[in-house]
Design an enzyme around this catalytic site. Structure first.
Site, PDB file in Angstrom:
ATOM      1  N   ARG A 191       3.210  -1.037  -0.299  1.00 24.09           N
ATOM      2  CA  ARG A 191       3.682   0.322  -0.793  1.00 24.09           C
ATOM      3  C   ARG A 191       3.844   1.144   0.521  1.00 24.09           C
ATOM      4  O   ARG A 191       4.468   2.145   0.324  1.00 24.09           O
ATOM      5  CB  ARG A 191       2.060   0.746  -1.228  1.00 24.09           C
ATOM      6  CG  ARG A 191       2.220   0.424  -2.736  1.00 24.09           C
ATOM      7  CD  ARG A 191       0.869   0.803  -3.347  1.00 24.09           C
ATOM      8  NE  ARG A 191       0.568   0.442  -4.826  1.00 24.09           N
ATOM      9  CZ  ARG A 191      -0.263   0.973  -5.360  1.00 24.09           C
ATOM     10  NH1 ARG A 191      -1.407   1.633  -5.128  1.00 24.09           N
ATOM     11  NH2 ARG A 191      -0.525   0.303  -6.634  1.00 24.09           N
ATOM     12  N   ASP A 196      -3.916  15.727 -11.082  1.00 20.90           N
ATOM     13  CA  ASP A 196      -3.933  14.684 -10.488  1.00 20.90           C
ATOM     14  C   ASP A 196      -4.044  14.667  -8.837  1.00 20.90           C
ATOM     15  O   ASP A 196      -3.815  15.962  -8.743  1.00 20.90           O
ATOM     16  CB  ASP A 196      -2.521  13.679 -10.666  1.00 20.90           C
ATOM     17  CG  ASP A 196      -2.539  12.296 -10.559  1.00 20.90           C
ATOM     18  OD1 ASP A 196      -2.823  11.599 -11.684  1.00 20.90           O
ATOM     19  OD2 ASP A 196      -2.680  11.935  -9.517  1.00 20.90           O
TER      20      ASP A 196
HETATM   21  C1  LIG Z   1      -3.726   4.455 -13.863  1.00 19.73           C
HETATM   22  S1  LIG Z   1      -3.231   6.414 -13.881  1.00 19.73           S
HETATM   23  C2  LIG Z   1      -3.913   6.818 -15.422  1.00 19.73           C
HETATM   24  C3  LIG Z   1      -3.012   7.867 -16.042  1.00 19.73           C
HETATM   25  C4  LIG Z   1      -3.314   8.343 -17.387  1.00 19.73           C
HETATM   26  N1  LIG Z   1      -4.556   9.018 -17.185  1.00 19.73           N
HETATM   27  C5  LIG Z   1      -3.367   7.145 -18.343  1.00 19.73           C
HETATM   28  O1  LIG Z   1      -4.575   6.662 -18.782  1.00 19.73           O
HETATM   29  O2  LIG Z   1      -2.188   6.494 -18.682  1.00 19.73           O
HETATM   30  C6  LIG Z   1      -4.571   6.785 -12.687  1.00 19.73           C
HETATM   31  C7  LIG Z   1      -4.346   8.395 -11.738  1.00 19.73           C
HETATM   32  O3  LIG Z   1      -5.447   8.683 -11.222  1.00 19.73           O
HETATM   33  C8  LIG Z   1      -5.035   9.437 -10.222  1.00 19.73           C
HETATM   34  N2  LIG Z   1      -6.336   9.617  -9.123  1.00 19.73           N
HETATM   35  C9  LIG Z   1      -6.755   8.609  -8.470  1.00 19.73           C
HETATM   36  N3  LIG Z   1      -7.897   9.045  -7.661  1.00 19.73           N
HETATM   37  C10 LIG Z   1      -7.859  10.342  -8.047  1.00 19.73           C
HETATM   38  C11 LIG Z   1      -8.677  11.478  -7.629  1.00 19.73           C
HETATM   39  N4  LIG Z   1      -9.733  11.364  -6.788  1.00 19.73           N
HETATM   40  N5  LIG Z   1      -8.448  12.533  -8.315  1.00 19.73           N
HETATM   41  C12 LIG Z   1      -7.869  12.835  -9.166  1.00 19.73           C
HETATM   42  N6  LIG Z   1      -6.638  11.902  -9.534  1.00 19.73           N
HETATM   43  C13 LIG Z   1      -6.781  10.557  -9.226  1.00 19.73           C
HETATM   44  C14 LIG Z   1      -4.055   8.725  -9.577  1.00 19.73           C
HETATM   45  O4  LIG Z   1      -3.022   9.299  -8.760  1.00 19.73           O
HETATM   46  C15 LIG Z   1      -3.244   8.193 -10.838  1.00 19.73           C
HETATM   47  O5  LIG Z   1      -2.202   9.022 -11.311  1.00 19.73           O
END
Ligand SMILES: C[S@@+](CC[C@H](N)C(=O)[O-])C[C@H]1O[C@@H](n2cnc3c(N)ncnc32)[C@H](O)[C@@H]1O
Length: 279
Positions: free
Chosen positions: A46, A150
């Site tokens: 990445r 996010d």
């Molecule tokens: C796998 S995606 C899930 C997206 C959506 N909620 C779904 O279920 O399709 C996880 C997201 O969590 C975000 N994320 C990770 N750590 C985080 C944090 N500490 N605070 C806010 N968002 C976070 C990532 O950037 C990513 O966009």
């Protein structure tokens, strides 16, 4: 693998165990997520392109770069690259049926005005726009809003545009696709745009789930899906408690299909598995 071992990234760049540990500490401090040992190759893959773009020679040099106080944007870029953002429209369709039923019930009870929904790890926007289309279908032009947040600024920028590749349209139920998706033409051929009325109902902002601002909410519905899996139990508990504080009594909390809250927090009523009601 020996402590001093290096691992070849896809782009040929290698990371030492010591640098991987430093990078892991950086990302954990920023996001609350601890990268597992087996993520080492993934991390190399990445970041390798970014190292080339910045012209730095190796991960050690890149770490020194992002530690410089002036490199705020590069730190955010590294965080963006380390997050996992997989998502799609109407993911876990059952959740949207439960939401629809809840909205219809509130409408019937005359409690549907000013409903506020939070997509708390919204990634590139598919989840909040799926929520907004559902709200629009049931509540129409009544006042309601979706707040989408996010940690990653890169996904928030994509989400705000509301432009998606044409293949993604197949994820949206056909009647809603016809109603809410506009096919791109000319330079936008092969893409679609989410309807402006729906887009205008969604607000985007950066929120770190590990450091939520006090003034958020109260929300009637929260989608906190497919993000808790990345945290250990203590962090999960902290996040869920902070989210609950920002929810209205009687509000619904949705988590991903593999993210049960059993043993994480007490006192929530299970509506269906992975959907909980705040008392
Ligand atoms: C796998 S995606 C899930 C997206 C959506 N909620 C779904 O279920 O399709 C996880 C997201 O969590 C975000 N994320 C990770 N750590 C985080 C944090 N500490 N605070 C806010 N968002 C976070 C990532 O950037 C990513 O966009």
């Amino acid at each position: 693998m020996a402590e001093t071992a290096v691992l070849q990234g896809r782009a040929g760049t290698s990371i030492t165990a010591a640098d991987f540990d430093r990078l892991r500490r950086f990302f954990e401090a920023a996001s609350g997520i601890r990268l597992a040992d087996h993520k080492r190759e993934l991390v190399c893959g990445r970041l390798a392109k970014r190292l080339r773009e910045r012209g730095v020679d190796g991960y050690g040099a890149y770490l020194r770069l992002i530690e410089l106080p002036a490199e705020t944007a590069e730190r955010q870029m590294a965080i963006d690259l380390l997050t996992t953002n997989e998502t799609h429209f109407f993911r876990e369709p059952r959740h949207f049926e439960v939401l629809r039923a809840e909205l219809a019930e509130r409408l019937a009870r005359g409690q549907s005005s000013g409903i506020r929904v939070w997509s708390a790890a919204c990634s590139t926007g598919e989840e909040p726009y799926s929520l907004a289309m559902t709200l629009d279908e049931v509540l129409g032009r009544r006042p309601w809003r979706v707040f989408a947040s996010d940690l990653s600024q890169r996904v928030l920028a994509d989400a705000r545009r509301g432009v998606f590749s044409a293949q993604r349209a197949a994820e949206v139920p056909r009647p809603m696709a016809l109603k809410y998706l506009l096919e791109g033409t000319q330079e936008y051929a092969g893409t679609f745009l989410v309807d402006a009325e729906v887009r205008q109902r969604v607000d985007f902002a950066q929120v770190n789930l590990m450091a939520m601002p006090a003034g958020l909410g109260p929300f009637d519905v929260v989608f906190l899906r497919n993000v808790l899996i990345y945290f250990d139990v203590a962090a999960k508990r902290r996040i869920v408690q902070a989210v609950l504080q920002r929810m209205a009594p009687g509000g619904l909390l949705f988590v991903g299909h593999s993210e049960s809250l059993n043993g994480v927090v007490d006192g929530l009523r299970t509506v269906v598995p992975t959907v909980y009601r705040k008392p």
